[in-house]
Design a protein around this motif. Structure first.
Motif, short mmCIF file in Angstrom:
data_model
loop_
_atom_site.label_atom_id
_atom_site.label_comp_id
_atom_site.label_asym_id
_atom_site.label_seq_id
_atom_site.Cartn_x
_atom_site.Cartn_y
_atom_site.Cartn_z
N SER A 250 0.81 -1.22 0.00
CA SER A 250 0.00 0.00 0.00
C SER A 250 0.84 1.26 0.00
CB SER A 250 -0.94 0.01 1.21
OG SER A 250 -1.92 -0.99 1.10
N SER A 251 2.09 1.18 0.48
CA SER A 251 2.97 2.34 0.47
C SER A 251 3.52 2.62 -0.93
CB SER A 251 4.13 2.15 1.46
OG SER A 251 5.08 1.21 0.97
N VAL A 252 3.51 1.59 -1.79
CA VAL A 252 4.05 1.73 -3.14
C VAL A 252 3.01 2.28 -4.10
CG1 VAL A 252 4.97 0.43 -5.11
CG2 VAL A 252 5.73 -0.12 -2.80
N GLN A 253 1.77 1.81 -3.97
CA GLN A 253 0.70 2.13 -4.93
C GLN A 253 -0.64 1.91 -4.26
OE1 GLN A 253 0.09 2.88 -8.24
NE2 GLN A 253 -2.04 2.22 -8.19
N PRO A 254 -1.64 2.74 -4.50
CA PRO A 254 -2.96 2.43 -3.97
C PRO A 254 -3.50 1.13 -4.58
CG PRO A 254 -2.85 4.73 -4.66
CD PRO A 254 -1.61 4.06 -5.19
N PHE A 255 -3.84 0.19 -3.72
CA PHE A 255 -4.42 -1.08 -4.14
C PHE A 255 -5.75 -1.28 -3.42
CE2 PHE A 255 0.09 -2.17 -4.90
CZ PHE A 255 0.01 -2.85 -6.11
N VAL A 256 -6.68 -1.95 -4.08
CA VAL A 256 -7.80 -2.55 -3.36
C VAL A 256 -7.32 -3.92 -2.94
CG1 VAL A 256 -10.15 -3.42 -3.50
CG2 VAL A 256 -9.55 -1.27 -4.64
N MET A 257 -7.29 -4.18 -1.64
CA MET A 257 -6.75 -5.42 -1.11
C MET A 257 -7.83 -6.47 -0.93
SD MET A 257 -3.46 -5.06 -0.52
CE MET A 257 -2.22 -3.77 -0.38
N VAL A 258 -7.41 -7.73 -1.01
CA VAL A 258 -8.26 -8.86 -0.65
C VAL A 258 -7.61 -9.52 0.55
CG1 VAL A 258 -9.31 -11.01 -1.42
CG2 VAL A 258 -8.93 -9.17 -3.06
N ALA A 259 -8.35 -9.68 1.64
CA ALA A 259 -7.77 -10.20 2.88
C ALA A 259 -8.74 -11.17 3.55
CB ALA A 259 -7.44 -9.05 3.83
N LYS A 260 -8.22 -11.99 4.45
CA LYS A 260 -9.08 -12.90 5.21
C LYS A 260 -9.96 -12.09 6.16
CE LYS A 260 -5.45 -13.72 8.65
NZ LYS A 260 -4.59 -14.74 9.29
N GLU B 128 -10.55 -12.32 9.21
CA GLU B 128 -9.99 -12.04 10.53
C GLU B 128 -9.33 -10.66 10.59
OE1 GLU B 128 -9.63 -16.57 10.08
OE2 GLU B 128 -9.70 -14.79 8.82
N VAL B 129 -8.81 -10.19 9.46
CA VAL B 129 -8.12 -8.90 9.44
C VAL B 129 -9.06 -7.78 9.88
CG1 VAL B 129 -7.01 -7.19 7.93
CG2 VAL B 129 -6.46 -9.61 7.69
N ARG B 130 -10.33 -7.91 9.55
CA ARG B 130 -11.29 -6.86 9.88
C ARG B 130 -11.41 -6.65 11.39
NH1 ARG B 130 -16.79 -6.08 6.44
NH2 ARG B 130 -17.14 -3.89 6.96
N GLY B 131 -11.07 -7.68 12.18
CA GLY B 131 -11.18 -7.57 13.63
C GLY B 131 -9.93 -7.07 14.32
N TRP B 132 -8.85 -6.82 13.58
CA TRP B 132 -7.63 -6.31 14.20
C TRP B 132 -7.85 -4.89 14.71
CZ3 TRP B 132 -3.42 -7.82 10.03
CH2 TRP B 132 -3.29 -9.21 10.01
N PRO B 133 -7.32 -4.56 15.88
CA PRO B 133 -7.47 -3.20 16.43
C PRO B 133 -6.90 -2.14 15.47
CG PRO B 133 -6.62 -4.71 18.09
CD PRO B 133 -6.58 -5.45 16.79
N LEU B 134 -7.68 -1.14 15.17
CA LEU B 134 -7.30 -0.01 14.31
C LEU B 134 -6.96 -0.43 12.89
CD1 LEU B 134 -5.22 2.39 16.62
CD2 LEU B 134 -7.53 2.72 15.74
N LEU B 135 -6.04 -1.37 12.73
CA LEU B 135 -5.65 -1.82 11.39
C LEU B 135 -6.84 -2.38 10.63
CD1 LEU B 135 -2.23 -3.58 12.09
CD2 LEU B 135 -2.57 -1.47 10.79
N GLY B 136 -7.68 -3.14 11.31
CA GLY B 136 -8.86 -3.70 10.67
C GLY B 136 -9.81 -2.62 10.20
N TRP B 137 -10.01 -1.63 11.04
CA TRP B 137 -10.91 -0.53 10.67
C TRP B 137 -10.36 0.24 9.47
CZ3 TRP B 137 -10.43 4.80 10.42
CH2 TRP B 137 -11.62 5.52 10.29
N LEU B 138 -9.04 0.48 9.47
CA LEU B 138 -8.43 1.22 8.39
C LEU B 138 -8.53 0.47 7.06
CD1 LEU B 138 -5.25 2.58 10.21
CD2 LEU B 138 -7.15 3.95 9.34
N THR B 139 -8.28 -0.84 7.09
CA THR B 139 -8.37 -1.60 5.85
C THR B 139 -9.80 -1.61 5.31
OG1 THR B 139 -8.71 -3.70 7.03
CG2 THR B 139 -6.44 -3.11 6.46
#
Length: 273
Positions: free
Chosen positions: A83-93, A95-106
């Motif tokens: 994400s630091s190299v280029q804006p991407f739409v990410m595909v993730a498992k 579980e990532v959505r439940g990570w503190p702060l990081l999940g909300w940001l993604t």
């Protein structure tokens, strides 16, 4: 963990949390549009975080601007660096959505969440979400190994998401990420496989805390060319996996770094600054 590494872990953890909190405040003020707008917004914050935390990232190859991109998967750090190299739409498992702060940001960046082992009941929803992601105009990045690894090699690719590439008639590019630790920096007995890669039953918080204490952490990202062998999802996935595996092995050797027409120095400045 040595005393100096512990001090670095504590200080960088405080800084990392402060940056995430600042990103949340910035989001509340700017209110970027969900999806592509959010991906562009989070790209700027990932660049800041990578630069402030002192991670070195070298990029080689033509950076994708659309279509689908597949990569090997070593750590949660992969998402931050790509994400630091280029804006991407990410595909993730999911579980990532439940990570503190990081999940909300993604989530604000329009990430497509996939339930591992969800089976046929999830196919319609995932395919619809992938089709919408492709329409965003940004490249869509996913990790077909389906899990993170210790970096010993590239696992066979799961074929499920390759349906969406064929069904939506989008181009497919390959990418590879590899990490290294400067042997001249004091990191105790830390290794890439155990202290940078995040896999198996490793705890997220404790691993991140240890990672932030490392010195001389570098990443290499290489973008490959389009995969044109696409008779079906089997051919497409197997060809992509073979290319990613080959590039991953090649990154073990010294490489010249070129991003478009930029020099090595300009490329690094573009990623880290």
């Amino acid at each position: 963990m040595g005393a100096l590494r512990l001090v670095r872990s504590v200080s960088r953890s405080v800084l990392f949390v402060a940056l995430l909190a600042a990103a949340v405040v910035d989001y509340r003020i700017r209110r970027p549009k969900w999806g592509a707008g959010g991906a562009v917004w989070i790209h700027g914050w990932c660049r800041r975080i990578v630069g402030v935390l002192g991670f070195r990232c070298e990029v080689e190859g033509r950076i994708p601007v659309g279509g689908a991109v597949v990569s090997n998967h070593l750590s949660y750090l992969d998402i931050l660096l790509y994400s630091s190299v280029q804006p991407f739409v990410m595909v993730a498992k999911t579980e990532v959505r439940g990570w503190p702060l990081l999940g909300w940001l993604t989530a604000q960046a329009g990430t497509v969440y996939v339930e591992r082992g969800g089976g046929p009941k999830t196919y319609r929803g995932v395919n619809a979400a992938m089709a919408e992601a492709y329409r965003s105009g940004l490249p869509v990045l996913f990790f077909p190994e389906g899990t993170t690894t210790d970096g010993a090699g590239v696992l066979p690719f799961r074929r499920g998401l390759f349906h969406s590439v064929l069904d939506n008639e989008v181009s497919l590019r390959t990418a590879t990420v590899r990490y290294s630790l400067d042997s001249h920096r004091a990191n105790g007995e830390a290794t890439v496989g155990e202290d940078v890669c995040w896999w198996g039953e490793m705890g997220f918080t404790s691993h991140l805390f240890g990672l932030l204490g490392l010195r001389g952490l570098s990443a290499q990202i290489r973008f490959g060319e389009e995969v044109v062998e696409r008779a079906d999802r089997f051919v497409l996935s197997e060809t992509a996996q073979a290319r990613v595996a080959t590039m991953y092995e090649e990154l073990g050797e010294p490489v010249s770094v070129v991003v478009g027409e930029q020099s090595r120095t300009e490329a690094l400045e573009a990623v880290l600054n």
